[in-house]
Design a protein around this motif. Sequence first.
Motif, PDB file in Angstrom:
ATOM      1  N   ASP A   1       0.804  -1.218   0.000  1.00 13.13           N
ATOM      2  CA  ASP A   1       0.000   0.000   0.000  1.00 13.13           C
ATOM      3  C   ASP A   1       0.837   1.268   0.000  1.00 13.13           C
ATOM      4  N   ASN A   2       2.155   1.155   0.101  1.00 15.97           N
ATOM      5  CA  ASN A   2       3.025   2.320   0.128  1.00 15.97           C
ATOM      6  C   ASN A   2       3.405   2.700  -1.306  1.00 15.97           C
ATOM      7  N   SER A   3       3.035   3.895  -1.744  1.00 17.36           N
ATOM      8  CA  SER A   3       3.323   4.312  -3.114  1.00 17.36           C
ATOM      9  C   SER A   3       4.820   4.479  -3.373  1.00 17.36           C
ATOM     10  N   SER A   4       5.620   4.686  -2.326  1.00 14.08           N
ATOM     11  CA  SER A   4       7.068   4.798  -2.505  1.00 14.08           C
ATOM     12  C   SER A   4       7.665   3.487  -2.989  1.00 14.08           C
ATOM     13  N   ASP A   5       7.019   2.366  -2.676  1.00 12.39           N
ATOM     14  CA  ASP A   5       7.520   1.065  -3.091  1.00 12.39           C
ATOM     15  C   ASP A   5       7.367   0.817  -4.582  1.00 12.39           C
ATOM     16  N   SER A   6       6.680   1.674  -5.300  1.00 11.00           N
ATOM     17  CA  SER A   6       6.496   1.451  -6.732  1.00 11.00           C
ATOM     18  C   SER A   6       7.135   2.544  -7.586  1.00 11.00           C
ATOM     19  N   ARG A   7       8.060   3.277  -7.028  1.00  8.39           N
ATOM     20  CA  ARG A   7       8.762   4.325  -7.786  1.00  8.39           C
ATOM     21  C   ARG A   7      10.115   3.794  -8.247  1.00  8.39           C
ATOM     22  N   PHE A   8      10.146   3.294  -9.459  1.00  9.26           N
ATOM     23  CA  PHE A   8      11.365   2.715 -10.011  1.00  9.26           C
ATOM     24  C   PHE A   8      11.887   3.578 -11.150  1.00  9.26           C
ATOM     25  N   THR A   9      13.201   3.574 -11.318  1.00 11.33           N
ATOM     26  CA  THR A   9      13.822   4.352 -12.386  1.00 11.33           C
ATOM     27  C   THR A   9      14.151   3.503 -13.600  1.00 11.33           C
ATOM     28  N   ASP A  10      14.320   2.203 -13.396  1.00  6.05           N
ATOM     29  CA  ASP A  10      14.693   1.303 -14.486  1.00  6.05           C
ATOM     30  C   ASP A  10      13.958  -0.021 -14.367  1.00  6.05           C
ATOM     31  N   VAL A  11      13.582  -0.557 -15.507  1.00  7.25           N
ATOM     32  CA  VAL A  11      13.002  -1.895 -15.607  1.00  7.25           C
ATOM     33  C   VAL A  11      13.742  -2.602 -16.728  1.00  7.25           C
ATOM     34  N   SER A  12      14.240  -3.803 -16.457  1.00  4.63           N
ATOM     35  CA  SER A  12      14.899  -4.571 -17.520  1.00  4.63           C
ATOM     36  C   SER A  12      14.582  -6.049 -17.359  1.00  4.63           C
ATOM     37  N   GLY A  13      14.743  -6.790 -18.438  1.00  3.12           N
ATOM     38  CA  GLY A  13      14.513  -8.223 -18.416  1.00  3.12           C
ATOM     39  C   GLY A  13      13.116  -8.640 -18.814  1.00  3.12           C
ATOM     40  N   LEU A  14      12.347  -7.721 -19.367  1.00  6.24           N
ATOM     41  CA  LEU A  14      10.980  -8.058 -19.770  1.00  6.24           C
ATOM     42  C   LEU A  14      11.033  -8.574 -21.208  1.00  6.24           C
ATOM     43  N   ASN A  15      11.238  -9.870 -21.347  1.00  5.27           N
ATOM     44  CA  ASN A  15      11.228 -10.488 -22.671  1.00  5.27           C
ATOM     45  C   ASN A  15      10.906 -11.964 -22.532  1.00  5.27           C
ATOM     46  N   VAL A  16      10.681 -12.595 -23.643  1.00  3.55           N
ATOM     47  CA  VAL A  16      10.323 -14.011 -23.673  1.00  3.55           C
ATOM     48  C   VAL A  16      11.038 -14.647 -24.859  1.00  3.55           C
ATOM     49  N   GLU A  17      11.426 -15.892 -24.683  1.00  2.00           N
ATOM     50  CA  GLU A  17      12.044 -16.619 -25.798  1.00  2.00           C
ATOM     51  C   GLU A  17      11.615 -18.074 -25.734  1.00  2.00           C
ATOM     52  N   MET A  18      11.698 -18.718 -26.886  1.00  2.00           N
ATOM     53  CA  MET A  18      11.340 -20.120 -26.964  1.00  2.00           C
ATOM     54  C   MET A  18      12.603 -20.966 -26.894  1.00  2.00           C
ATOM     55  N   ALA A  19      12.660 -21.847 -25.921  1.00  2.00           N
ATOM     56  CA  ALA A  19      13.773 -22.790 -25.835  1.00  2.00           C
ATOM     57  C   ALA A  19      13.527 -23.896 -26.861  1.00  2.00           C
ATOM     58  N   THR A  20      14.604 -24.375 -27.456  1.00  5.05           N
ATOM     59  CA  THR A  20      14.480 -25.417 -28.469  1.00  5.05           C
ATOM     60  C   THR A  20      15.435 -26.559 -28.162  1.00  5.05           C
ATOM     61  N   GLU A  21      15.156 -27.676 -28.776  1.00  8.00           N
ATOM     62  CA  GLU A  21      16.011 -28.853 -28.660  1.00  8.00           C
ATOM     63  C   GLU A  21      16.466 -29.234 -30.064  1.00  8.00           C
ATOM     64  N   GLU A  22      17.772 -29.447 -30.222  1.00  8.12           N
ATOM     65  CA  GLU A  22      18.312 -29.826 -31.527  1.00  8.12           C
ATOM     66  C   GLU A  22      18.426 -31.343 -31.616  1.00  8.12           C
ATOM     67  N   ILE A  23      17.949 -31.876 -32.721  1.00 10.29           N
ATOM     68  CA  ILE A  23      18.008 -33.306 -32.995  1.00 10.29           C
ATOM     69  C   ILE A  23      18.763 -33.488 -34.308  1.00 10.29           C
ATOM     70  N   ALA A  24      19.789 -34.339 -34.286  1.00  9.30           N
ATOM     71  CA  ALA A  24      20.540 -34.624 -35.515  1.00  9.30           C
ATOM     72  C   ALA A  24      19.646 -35.387 -36.489  1.00  9.30           C
ATOM     73  N   GLU A  25      19.629 -34.924 -37.715  1.00  8.12           N
ATOM     74  CA  GLU A  25      18.824 -35.545 -38.770  1.00  8.12           C
ATOM     75  C   GLU A  25      19.478 -36.854 -39.190  1.00  8.12           C
ATOM     76  N   GLY A  26      18.731 -37.946 -39.163  1.00 12.46           N
ATOM     77  CA  GLY A  26      19.275 -39.248 -39.556  1.00 12.46           C
ATOM     78  C   GLY A  26      19.540 -39.299 -41.052  1.00 12.46           C
ATOM     79  N   GLY A  27      20.773 -39.569 -41.439  1.00 14.69           N
ATOM     80  CA  GLY A  27      21.140 -39.684 -42.846  1.00 14.69           C
ATOM     81  C   GLY A  27      21.397 -38.351 -43.524  1.00 14.69           C
ATOM     82  N   GLN A  28      21.200 -37.260 -42.848  1.00 13.37           N
ATOM     83  CA  GLN A  28      21.405 -35.933 -43.444  1.00 13.37           C
ATOM     84  C   GLN A  28      22.367 -35.162 -42.539  1.00 13.37           C
ATOM     85  N   ASN A  29      23.583 -34.955 -42.992  1.00 10.85           N
ATOM     86  CA  ASN A  29      24.604 -34.331 -42.155  1.00 10.85           C
ATOM     87  C   ASN A  29      24.713 -32.821 -42.347  1.00 10.85           C
ATOM     88  N   ARG A  30      23.930 -32.236 -43.230  1.00 16.13           N
ATOM     89  CA  ARG A  30      24.039 -30.798 -43.498  1.00 16.13           C
ATOM     90  C   ARG A  30      23.369 -29.930 -42.437  1.00 16.13           C
TER      91      ARG A  30
END
Length: 147
Positions: free
Chosen positions: A20-49
């Motif tokens: 309830d204290n308004s002083s607790d919400s006075r920020f000068t910087d915000v960072s790290g607001l992003n999202v990414e998709m994690a992926t898993e790499e699988i080697a293609e059978g018979g295809q080395n490219r």
Amino acid sequence: MTAYHPPVGFHFSVEVMGFDNSSDSRFTDVSGLNVEMATEEIAEGGQNRFTQKYPVRTKYPELTLKRGLLKQSQMIDWIAQCIEDFDIEPRNISLKLLNEEHEPLMHWYLVGAYPVKWSISDFSATSNTYVVESLQFYYKFFSIKQD
């Protein structure tokens, strides 16, 4: 036809739900607001490219909020409770980008956040700067609302 101008990044509001204290919400910087998709790499059978890449899960990095050091703060009490006592009480965080009339343009709602790090800036007798505290939060995910 009106020309579009991107919003400015310095007019925003942050609210950690439950304080309830308004002083607790006075920020000068915000960072790290992003999202990414994690992926898993699988080697293609018979295809080395190349390998196949498949989506696994969505990842959200930790959110960092910065502000001038407060001596008395409900948020610091909550951070101490979570980090020192391991009594973790997740809270939601509301982040709004505002227009020139102080109305929300976009709204990010972070779910299940709790603090994982607190730090303050270095002290130096040779500089004339404020002491800044950095608060770092883990959160489960966020949703975006365009107002």
